[in-house]
Design a protein around this motif. Structure first.
Motif, PDB file in Angstrom:
ATOM      1  N   VAL A 106       0.841  -1.198   0.000  1.00 48.19           N
ATOM      2  CA  VAL A 106       0.000   0.000   0.000  1.00 48.19           C
ATOM      3  C   VAL A 106       0.875   1.247   0.000  1.00 48.19           C
ATOM      4  CG1 VAL A 106      -1.835   1.255   1.211  1.00 48.19           C
ATOM      5  CG2 VAL A 106      -1.792  -1.248   1.273  1.00 48.19           C
ATOM      6  N   THR A 107       0.598   2.140  -0.956  1.00 48.04           N
ATOM      7  CA  THR A 107       1.314   3.402  -1.055  1.00 48.04           C
ATOM      8  C   THR A 107       0.324   4.524  -1.338  1.00 48.04           C
ATOM      9  OG1 THR A 107       1.744   3.037  -3.405  1.00 48.04           O
ATOM     10  CG2 THR A 107       3.486   2.392  -1.874  1.00 48.04           C
ATOM     11  N   GLN A 108       0.808   5.728  -1.188  1.00 50.76           N
ATOM     12  CA  GLN A 108       0.016   6.919  -1.491  1.00 50.76           C
ATOM     13  C   GLN A 108       0.766   7.723  -2.534  1.00 50.76           C
ATOM     14  OE1 GLN A 108      -1.208   9.590   1.786  1.00 50.76           O
ATOM     15  NE2 GLN A 108      -0.107  11.150   0.668  1.00 50.76           N
ATOM     16  N   LEU A 109       0.041   8.316  -3.476  1.00 50.23           N
ATOM     17  CA  LEU A 109       0.665   9.142  -4.490  1.00 50.23           C
ATOM     18  C   LEU A 109      -0.302  10.199  -4.977  1.00 50.23           C
ATOM     19  CD1 LEU A 109       0.176   7.363  -7.759  1.00 50.23           C
ATOM     20  CD2 LEU A 109       0.535   5.896  -5.789  1.00 50.23           C
ATOM     21  N   LEU A 110       0.221  11.151  -5.703  1.00 44.31           N
ATOM     22  CA  LEU A 110      -0.627  12.169  -6.311  1.00 44.31           C
ATOM     23  C   LEU A 110      -1.238  11.586  -7.568  1.00 44.31           C
ATOM     24  CD1 LEU A 110       1.685  15.281  -5.905  1.00 44.31           C
ATOM     25  CD2 LEU A 110      -0.271  14.632  -4.492  1.00 44.31           C
TER      26      LEU A 110
END
Length: 161
Positions: free
Chosen positions: A137-141
């Motif tokens: 799980v990652t977060q990005l724009l």
């Protein structure tokens, strides 16, 4: 159908400096209403999508991961200033050349200051549960527009019977 190399993480909190790059073989996308009906719709849509993509993995895990990510997007990613009819959650799934399933859920709120704490289960349980389903799980724009994208990547594996 896109065949361009896509990093598994494109920046933002929760990413690492050494990011593997994979090629997307096929992808599908949809938009869902920014309310709780989106979770039910996402559960149905993902089952159809992984079948259409030909993903060789655990469909139940993919369904649960999508439901939790969409639920988080609806609960925490719909700013009150946005009119209800404009509140949408974007859901995109892609099959990689390595057989992985990339799940991107984008909402309208760009801030996620406690991403790492949420992923560890210290602030809510949704992202922690997605991680424990076996997803990275990652977060990005997002590639377009405003807001943020939370990405979960599931490896291929035994097919559900």
């Amino acid at each position: 159908m896109s065949t361009e190399p896509v990093p598994l993480a494109e920046g933002g909190a929760g990413t690492t400096d050494s990011v593997p790059v994979v090629s997307i073989v096929r992808s599908l996308a949809t938009e869902l209403p920014g309310d709780q009906t989106a979770v039910f719709g996402a559960r149905i849509w993902i089952r159809i999508a992984v079948t259409a993509l030909g993903w060789n993995g655990n469909v139940l895990r993919a369904t649960e991961a999508v439901a939790r990510l969409v639920d988080n997007g609806v609960r925490h990613g719909m700013p009150a200033k946005v009119p209800r009819k404009e509140r949408l959650v974007s859901l995109e799934v892609a099959l990689t050349d390595a057989g992985g399933l990339v799940i991107d859920v984008s909402d309208l709120e760009s801030a996620f200051p406690d991403f790492e704490a949420a992923r560890r289960g210290e602030k809510g349980r949704g992202l922690w549960q997605v991680s424990h389903l076996g997803a990275q799980v990652t977060q990005l724009l997002p590639r377009t527009g405003t807001g943020k994208t939370v990405r979960a990547v599931l490896a291929p594996g035994p097919v559900d019977l």
